[in-house]
Structures are given as structure tokens and as C-alpha cells.
Design a protein around this motif. Structure first.
Motif, PDB file in Angstrom:
ATOM      1  N   ILE A 114       0.872  -1.174   0.000  1.00 19.11           N
ATOM      2  CA  ILE A 114       0.000   0.000   0.000  1.00 19.11           C
ATOM      3  C   ILE A 114       0.912   1.227   0.000  1.00 19.11           C
ATOM      4  O   ILE A 114       1.993   1.200   0.579  1.00 19.11           O
ATOM      5  CB  ILE A 114      -0.977   0.018   1.193  1.00 19.11           C
ATOM      6  N   LEU A 119      -3.743   5.849  -0.977  1.00 19.88           N
ATOM      7  CA  LEU A 119      -4.604   6.532  -0.002  1.00 19.88           C
ATOM      8  C   LEU A 119      -5.112   7.857  -0.567  1.00 19.88           C
ATOM      9  O   LEU A 119      -6.287   8.200  -0.405  1.00 19.88           O
ATOM     10  CB  LEU A 119      -3.841   6.782   1.299  1.00 19.88           C
ATOM     11  N   TYR A 149      -8.164   1.233   4.243  1.00 20.21           N
ATOM     12  CA  TYR A 149      -6.810   1.556   3.794  1.00 20.21           C
ATOM     13  C   TYR A 149      -5.963   2.123   4.932  1.00 20.21           C
ATOM     14  O   TYR A 149      -4.780   1.798   5.059  1.00 20.21           O
ATOM     15  CB  TYR A 149      -6.857   2.556   2.638  1.00 20.21           C
TER      16      TYR A 149
END
Length: 195
Positions: A114, A119, A149
């Protein structure tokens, strides 16, 4: 390049890596885990396969991380290595290696699981590879995805900080890993060769 290992030293290591195979219409992700035992002088390979059609449609980062953790645990139950080497960028395996198996953890990250860019795309409600237009146009679903997230990024940062040695392939990756894993001064860049 060579490393000589004295015969009196018992060296074991585990290397977790990922390959993507294209098989006709289907894409197959294969997590490989290689276990090396200096005493036996050989590698043992394990793999976990996931066809694109088998991937869950929701919570994919959690599902993929869980699968990698299971594979790491399986390999670490075969041999307890001195060093666990990860090249998938899936830091959740570090918890298995460092906390449960007491290994040193080395990692090479090409692309984080991630990133702050991911984001931002959700926060700004922009449709993209990780944010469909159905999600981007719905404020409630966007909020739920932001919570998912954010929690995932915090957990990713906590387990990422378990790495003893972190190598990345670019300044972009270094910036994201440094922000998420809070590893100031412990990240090294190895630029890939470019013709």
C-alpha cells in the motif's frame, strides 16, 4: 560475487518471492518460498498459487497478506533460519519470521503493498486502478474504504518496521517505505541497471 561459508557454520535462510505467470487468458500469481540449509547443501522450494479468477473481489490486500503469512509459516516450520529474505514487499510475513520464528529479516521492496498515493486517490475520490468509479462517487463507501486503507497502512507500517535490513529500488519507493515503516536511516537504495 561469492560468499564462503565455513563448514563449521550452520546457515539456514528462507527467501519469499512472487512471480506472475500468464497462462492463456488467466494470470497466475505464485508465491515461492525457498529454504536453504547449509548443512544439507540444498534448496527446498514451496509455492502457493492463486489464479486471478480465484482472487477475492474485496479486501484483496488482507487476503494476499494472509496467504503470504501462511506460506512463510509453512516454510519456517520446516527449518528455522537465521535470515528470512523477502522480495514480495508483503511485510506481514516479517511478523511470522521475526516474532514467531526469531529470524533476522531482510527485504527488497520494488513496490509497497500500500502506498500514500493509493490513499490519496481514495481520499480525493478519483477513479483509478484501486478505486472504481462506483466507490469514488459514493461518499459512504469511500469513507469505509478510507478506514480500511488507513488501518491496513498502519498495520503495514508496524510490521514493516520489524525489518533489520531494507533495500528499495528507487527514491519513490524509499519515500513511501520511509513514511509508512518509519525506518529513517535504515533504508538503502539499489538502483536497477538501465541501458
Amino acid at each position: 560475487f561469492s560468499i564462503s561459508i565455513p563448514s563449521s557454520l550452520s546457515l539456514h535462510f528462507v527467501h519469499l518471492h512472487e512471480l506472475k505467470h500468464l497462462l492463456g487468458e488467466y494470470c497466475q500469481y505464485v508465491h515461492y518460498c525457498s529454504v536453504y540449509s547449509h548443512l544439507q547443501g540444498q534448496f527446498t522450494h514451496f509455492c502457493s498459487q492463486l489464479h486471478e479468477s480465484d482472487k477475492p473481489k474485496r479486501l484483496t490486500m488482507i487476503a494476499e497478506s494472509w496467504g503470504a503469512m501462511k506460506l512463510a509459516w509453512y516454510a519456517l516450520s520446516v527449518v528455522n533460519p537465521h535470515v528470512f529474505i523477502d522480495t514480495t514487499g508483503c511485510a506481514f510475513t516479517f511478523f511470522v519470521a521475526k516474532i514467531l520464528a526469531a529470524c533476522r529479516v531482510c527485504t527488497y521492496v520494488h513496490y509497497p503493498t500500500i502506498s500514500t498515493d493509493m490513499l490519496s486517490l481514495v481520499w480525493e475520490r478519483r477513479p483509478s486502478y484501486n478505486n472504481t468509479s462506483q466507490i469514488a462517487t459514493n461518499p459512504i463507501i469511500t469513507y469505509v474504504k478510507l478506514v480500511y486503507y488507513t488501518i491496513f497502512a498502519i498495520c503495514y507500517g508496524m510490521v514493516g518496521s520489524l525489518a533489520d535490513l531494507t533495500i528499495v529500488n528507487s527514491n519513490w519507493t524509499k519515500d513511501h517505505i520511509q513514511y509508512l515503516w518509519k525506518l529513517a536511516g535504515r533504508i538503502h537504495i539499489v538502483f536497477p541497471p538501465v541501458d
